[in-house]
Design a protein around this motif. Sequence first.
Motif, PDB file in Angstrom:
ATOM      1  N   ASP A  38       0.855  -1.184   0.000  1.00  0.00           N
ATOM      2  CA  ASP A  38       0.000   0.000   0.000  1.00  0.00           C
ATOM      3  C   ASP A  38       0.893   1.237   0.000  1.00  0.00           C
ATOM      4  O   ASP A  38       1.694   1.440   0.926  1.00  0.00           O
ATOM      5  N   ASN A  94      -3.601  -5.074   0.239  1.00  0.00           N
ATOM      6  CA  ASN A  94      -3.021  -4.716   1.536  1.00  0.00           C
ATOM      7  C   ASN A  94      -3.671  -5.457   2.701  1.00  0.00           C
ATOM      8  O   ASN A  94      -3.521  -5.050   3.858  1.00  0.00           O
ATOM      9  N   HIS A  95      -4.375  -6.567   2.419  1.00  0.00           N
ATOM     10  CA  HIS A  95      -5.225  -7.178   3.446  1.00  0.00           C
ATOM     11  C   HIS A  95      -5.145  -8.703   3.340  1.00  0.00           C
ATOM     12  O   HIS A  95      -5.407  -9.275   2.284  1.00  0.00           O
ATOM     13  N   THR A 114      -1.538  -0.100   5.940  1.00  0.00           N
ATOM     14  CA  THR A 114      -1.852   1.234   5.426  1.00  0.00           C
ATOM     15  C   THR A 114      -0.552   2.002   5.257  1.00  0.00           C
ATOM     16  O   THR A 114       0.136   2.301   6.241  1.00  0.00           O
ATOM     17  N   SER A 124       1.293   2.162   8.822  1.00  0.00           N
ATOM     18  CA  SER A 124       0.673   1.515   9.972  1.00  0.00           C
ATOM     19  C   SER A 124       0.151   0.142   9.562  1.00  0.00           C
ATOM     20  O   SER A 124      -0.043  -0.144   8.376  1.00  0.00           O
ATOM     21  N   HIS A 252       2.347   1.509  14.373  1.00  0.00           N
ATOM     22  CA  HIS A 252       2.514   2.771  13.649  1.00  0.00           C
ATOM     23  C   HIS A 252       3.993   3.123  13.603  1.00  0.00           C
ATOM     24  O   HIS A 252       4.702   3.026  14.608  1.00  0.00           O
TER      25      HIS A 252
END
Length: 280
Positions: A38, A94-95, A114, A124, A252
Amino acid sequence: MKTGIISKPQAWLVRSSLCLAISVTMLLSQANAATLTDLNSSASIDPSTQAGMYNWVIDGQDILAQQAFWFRTAGQEFSISTISAPVNSSLGANHLKSIYANASFSLSVEYLLTGGTPLSGLASLNESIAIHNTTTLPLAFHFFQYSDFDLGPGGDFVQLGTNIFGKFNLANQVNSASFNFAESVSTPGADHGQVGFFPGLLNSLNDGAPTTLSDLAGPIGPGDATWAFQWDVILSPAGQSGDTYLISKLKHVELVPEPSSIALGLMGLAGINWIRRRRS
């Protein structure tokens, strides 16, 4: 034909078989690994081994050696990859969701990456874990997360934090030359945590004996700092309230401000204060 001597046709067959076996092994490994992408970030995950998530690249820099999960129901800890072959579902570029199941329980891990804008140094990763008892009896379950981030040169500092209930819910890791990293546990906080230098924690999860993390929160560093969380729960029998345990976490990463940026910021604040004093 003499015993122990392989003829040319047999030798060709052996070499061909070995090449085929190696090719199949590589294909299976590649089939089980996944790379999430991503914007400025990518993360590689192998759900089929204890390598787990083995790199996280942000703007071209890999900051992760290993993040993986272990469990214990009796005796020693095991990598979650030993529960069963994972069933992996790609829910987008991205998942990823991986599900494991045996005769006693099922366990799923879901990753959502993300990224940030290119060269922002921001990224993150959300992680959601679900553990479900599938038996008719209560199940004592211990779940472990092990993390080995390498944020930059010279080694990192790491410290764990707790919430108002004394549960571990935060890990802060920093390298003054590169990145700041924070992991926050939304729900529920971990019962135990521990920091340590590589490979101590990893060895303790693989030594064949039960482990309870020491609650050593740090800070430690600089060096090859690692850390781990441990959740302890008794799952209710299947079909009853409490038969499923959910863990939600957020990672993060951001760039450490350059010294020049910090200096400019301080100069700006000093200038504002000087103007205020002049006007007062």
